[in-house]
Write a protein that holds these residues in place. Structure first.
Motif, PDB file in Angstrom:
ATOM      1  N   GLY A   1      20.988  64.561  49.301  1.00 38.07           N
ATOM      2  CA  GLY A   1      22.406  64.841  49.183  1.00 38.07           C
ATOM      3  C   GLY A   1      22.771  66.311  49.264  1.00 38.07           C
ATOM      4  N   ASP A   2      21.808  67.172  49.639  1.00 36.08           N
ATOM      5  CA  ASP A   2      22.088  68.607  49.705  1.00 36.08           C
ATOM      6  C   ASP A   2      21.178  69.256  50.746  1.00 36.08           C
ATOM      7  OD1 ASP A   2      22.641  71.290  49.327  1.00 36.08           O
ATOM      8  OD2 ASP A   2      22.179  71.296  47.189  1.00 36.08           O
TER       9      ASP A   2
ATOM     10  N   LYS B   1      20.924  72.164  51.527  1.00 35.43           N
ATOM     11  CA  LYS B   1      20.406  73.452  51.052  1.00 35.43           C
ATOM     12  C   LYS B   1      19.040  73.320  50.378  1.00 35.43           C
ATOM     13  CE  LYS B   1      25.035  75.206  50.335  1.00 35.43           C
ATOM     14  NZ  LYS B   1      26.037  75.540  49.321  1.00 35.43           N
ATOM     15  N   THR B   2      18.613  72.094  50.081  1.00 35.61           N
ATOM     16  CA  THR B   2      17.308  71.888  49.439  1.00 35.61           C
ATOM     17  C   THR B   2      16.162  71.837  50.443  1.00 35.61           C
ATOM     18  OG1 THR B   2      17.509  69.480  49.493  1.00 35.61           O
ATOM     19  CG2 THR B   2      18.332  70.614  47.510  1.00 35.61           C
TER      20      THR B   2
ATOM     21  N   LYS C   1      18.836  65.789  53.341  1.00 35.52           N
ATOM     22  CA  LYS C   1      20.083  65.009  53.412  1.00 35.52           C
ATOM     23  C   LYS C   1      19.999  63.780  52.512  1.00 35.52           C
ATOM     24  CE  LYS C   1      21.631  66.373  58.032  1.00 35.52           C
ATOM     25  NZ  LYS C   1      21.794  65.931  59.442  1.00 35.52           N
TER      26      LYS C   1
END
Length: 157
Positions: A98-99, A101-102, A95
């Motif tokens: 900023g993603d 999915k990472t 988070k």
């Protein structure tokens, strides 16, 4: 590249580096002979690790030179911002990037951290609070988190 082996409460530890900085700190799963004379380039690292295990040091002040991809180095830099005695989740780190999915890439970079304890990957836990994955073994991760905990468990006997 210089190297030495020191003894710690969690096993023998290899330190490697040179004038450009410390490149690796690795806990070993084998019995090794501690180095008699620690190279001058590694003395401060060995000293600061001993202070950490004695409960004197909470932050490291070393010149570091880990080898990795730009993404790995970014994650390792983020790990260094986790305060002593605190934990974050892999999801928290994703988070921060900023993603969400990472999260797997974050976990993979965490697992490849070459600077045991100094870059505190042991402070990263599962979202549910579980002690997931640790290259040094979960028993060591648990020990390190207990060592850093402000709430010390006292023995009744």
């Amino acid at each position: 590249m210089k190297s030495c082996i020191i003894n710690t409460p969690l096993g023998f530890t290899r330190i490697e580096g040179d004038l450009d900085g410390i490149t690796t700190v690795t806990v070993l799963d084998s019995n090794e002979n501690p180095t008699d004379i620690i190279p001058i380039e590694l003395e401060d690292c060995a000293y600061q690790l001993q202070e950490y295990f004695q409960g004197i040091r909470k932050n490291f002040n070393l010149k570091l030179n880990p080898q990795g991809t730009p993404f790995q180095k970014k994650i390792w830099a983020m790990l260094q911002n986790i305060p002593y005695g605190k934990t974050v989740s892999y999801l928290d780190l994703a988070k921060q990037l900023g993603d969400v999915k990472t999260i797997r890439a974050v976990a993979n970079a965490n697992a490849k951290n070459p600077l045991w304890i100094i870059v505190p990957c042991h402070r990263v836990i599962g979202t549910d609070g579980s002690l997931t994955g640790y290259a040094g073994g979960l028993h060591r991760k648990e020990w390190l988190l207990n060592h850093e905990s402000p709430y010390k468990q006292q023995s009744l006997f």
